[in-house]
Design a protein around this motif. Sequence first.
Motif, PDB file in Angstrom:
ATOM      1  N   LYS A 170      58.588  35.568  44.614  1.00 53.44           N
ATOM      2  CA  LYS A 170      58.058  36.827  44.082  1.00 53.44           C
ATOM      3  C   LYS A 170      56.682  36.621  43.466  1.00 53.44           C
ATOM      4  CE  LYS A 170      61.570  37.570  41.606  1.00 53.44           C
ATOM      5  NZ  LYS A 170      62.566  37.982  40.645  1.00 53.44           N
ATOM      6  N   GLU A 171      56.542  35.515  42.742  1.00 53.33           N
ATOM      7  CA  GLU A 171      55.245  35.199  42.135  1.00 53.33           C
ATOM      8  C   GLU A 171      54.167  35.108  43.212  1.00 53.33           C
ATOM      9  OE1 GLU A 171      53.569  34.544  39.387  1.00 53.33           O
ATOM     10  OE2 GLU A 171      52.255  32.805  39.663  1.00 53.33           O
ATOM     11  N   ILE A 172      54.530  34.523  44.350  1.00 50.02           N
ATOM     12  CA  ILE A 172      53.551  34.402  45.437  1.00 50.02           C
ATOM     13  C   ILE A 172      53.318  35.753  46.103  1.00 50.02           C
ATOM     14  CG2 ILE A 172      53.088  33.279  47.645  1.00 50.02           C
ATOM     15  CD1 ILE A 172      54.836  30.977  46.748  1.00 50.02           C
ATOM     16  N   LEU A 173      54.405  36.520  46.252  1.00 55.58           N
ATOM     17  CA  LEU A 173      54.301  37.775  47.000  1.00 55.58           C
ATOM     18  C   LEU A 173      53.516  38.859  46.274  1.00 55.58           C
ATOM     19  CD1 LEU A 173      57.813  38.154  48.685  1.00 55.58           C
ATOM     20  CD2 LEU A 173      55.672  37.425  49.721  1.00 55.58           C
ATOM     21  N   VAL A 174      53.493  38.841  44.935  1.00 54.98           N
ATOM     22  CA  VAL A 174      52.701  39.870  44.249  1.00 54.98           C
ATOM     23  C   VAL A 174      51.281  39.400  43.961  1.00 54.98           C
ATOM     24  CG1 VAL A 174      54.584  41.075  43.115  1.00 54.98           C
ATOM     25  CG2 VAL A 174      53.440  39.216  41.932  1.00 54.98           C
ATOM     26  N   ALA A 175      50.991  38.152  44.307  1.00 57.85           N
ATOM     27  CA  ALA A 175      49.649  37.633  44.043  1.00 57.85           C
ATOM     28  C   ALA A 175      48.662  38.240  45.043  1.00 57.85           C
ATOM     29  CB  ALA A 175      49.658  36.113  44.166  1.00 57.85           C
ATOM     30  N   ILE A 212      46.954  37.485  47.430  1.00 56.71           N
ATOM     31  CA  ILE A 212      46.608  36.792  48.672  1.00 56.71           C
ATOM     32  C   ILE A 212      47.446  37.440  49.765  1.00 56.71           C
ATOM     33  CG2 ILE A 212      45.971  34.585  47.629  1.00 56.71           C
ATOM     34  CD1 ILE A 212      48.694  33.527  48.410  1.00 56.71           C
ATOM     35  N   ARG A 224      49.847  38.107  52.991  1.00 56.97           N
ATOM     36  CA  ARG A 224      51.061  37.490  53.552  1.00 56.97           C
ATOM     37  C   ARG A 224      50.666  36.507  54.656  1.00 56.97           C
ATOM     38  NH1 ARG A 224      53.091  40.011  49.720  1.00 56.97           N
ATOM     39  NH2 ARG A 224      54.655  41.647  49.876  1.00 56.97           N
TER      40      ARG A 224
END
Lengths: 256, 333
Positions: A93-98, A100, A102
């Motif tokens: 989740k931390e990566i997905l809302v950042a 950058i 997909r």
Amino acid sequence: MIRDLKGIYIIWLRDIKRFFRDKARLITGIARPSFYLFILGSGLSSAFGMFGGRGGDWYMDFVYPGILGMIIIFTSLFSAVSIVWDREFGFLKEILVAPISRTSIVIGKALSGSTLSLFQGIIMLFFAPLLRIQLNFFMIIKICLLILLTSFALTSFGILIASRMRTMQGFHMIMNFIIMPMFFLSGAMFPLKDLPKWLEYLVNINPLSYSIDAIRYVMLEDKIFLAHPLLINISVISIFAVTMITLAIFVFNITD
Amino acid sequence: MPIERGKLSVIISVEKLTKKFKNLIAVNQISFEVHEGEIFGFLGPNGAGKTTTINMICTLLSPTSGKAVLNGHNITKERNQVRQCIGLVFQDPSLDDWLTAKENLEFHALIYNIKRKTAKKRIDQILEIVELKDRKNDLVLNFSGGMKRRLEIARGLIHYPKVLFLDEPTLGLDPQTRNKVWEYIKDLKERENITIFLTTHYMDEAENCDRISIIDMGKIIAIDTPENLKKKVMGDIITVETTDNKSLSKEIENKYGKNVFFYDNKIQFEVDDSERFIPQFIRESKEDILSISARKPTLDDVFLSLTGKKIRDESASTMDGMRKMIRVRRMRR
Ligand SMILES: Nc1ncnc2c1ncn2[C@@H]1O[C@H](COP(=O)(O)OP(=O)(O)OP(=O)(O)O)[C@@H](O)[C@H]1O
Ligand SMILES: [Mg+2]
């Protein structure tokens, strides 16, 4: 564009850091190639050696690229488990809302999987002299490039599956279903000569067959397996790689 | 860009947003607006649809129907732009256990494109606030539940987004840390003009909000400032104790036309103006009054009267309770 490149780098870096930090994974990563090589390789070649003459050495030459292929397929496909793992532990989740895309996440993951697979491949290459396999510098470079290309394709394939998986058990089950047939139908352990038509068909659509064939092509003088020209092998693997990464990006971009 | 409307500019506007999971409607046609620079609170019981709403606005889930715009960007069509404007503290754990506390924060700073020097300064500062400075080089794996929670909040405060979503941010923290974190958040909000979108179960935390939206079973049932909500719903709450509660309650019901609740051997009811009511009440009462008190309604009372339920009481919660909840959530997935 620069953001995307940086995103790819950040995702890649974290995976690599984690791999070298997790001692258990690191040790397995080094032990597995050595283990397969000595137990499988030596065991099988002495069995072939019993048939007399140069059988043993010949088999070692033949099986070495196959074991290399085995390492590649295991490491690449299973490295995608990090996506499932991250999902289960929430870090995804931390990566997905950042901020950058997909797409850069998928490419970063594909590259980290390829790097780890190459790392294990290089460990294997270190053992080559012990097994009386002769490699020169150019051969090593060519083999490394082939490993990278194959690993990129297979990791992308792993990501494609991992993007829809919710549990580790599910992922492992599916992976075993895929890895075993793919490995045995690749000509890694034994020459696939005079097969029934349908089996031959499966071998021919298996991208790993082409990788192993290409590595043999680079390493050996005897052209003993599919023996496609290198160009054809590389084209097939490249097409597979492009297809897989495109599909993986597409599927990873779908939001529930 | 935010839409100017009078003095307030709208930074999030949500229209008939709906999310269905199979046959469960988690969020049901909700509409609301959040103004730039305000603290906007989502208050509701477990399963009300708070997290689901946040996940849709933050592009983690796609809506079944409806529309939402954040800082001028459509949440389904311009997901990358939306993500550039937001920050999030998740309700569920989302740290990388195999990185150290500092590395988790550095990863965040890197991925949010913060300059190295600025990042270093902010990381040091925030680690101080959440009291993890001397543990910054430990793997998160070895942290206690509360420490992880603190780190999670710290991470959310490293970059300064347009809108900061805090999903039950201080759940399971000790009161002292809660206060410190709140001070920091308010200060940050003032300094950087950050809009804060918050969900909470703590009533006192909700009262920090500029506006509150009460949500239950996927629907918004009220939306206003805490003061107005309290006013709108009822007057003051009177608690009386006498030797004969039964007969007094009859008297109150007949004479003043109030509904009474029995509670702890006491009688509770609402009046519009307690200052004038109490003297008259004492003068005219036939029973002996042992004690009487009046208080302003809290959001708890508001919630109770709007939904007929009490909101989950977290004040007695221990870290154990929090861990259990997290485990349950994880299994749900
Ligand atoms: N991925 C999912 N699949 C199926 N149902 C889900 C999913 N996520 C949430 N739900 C359901 O949607 C409803 C709303 O859940 P949500 O997490 O939004 O509640 P909440 O208001 O955040 O509650 P809490 O206070 O417990 O955090 C619940 O009934 C929940 O079970
Ligand atoms: Mg929630």
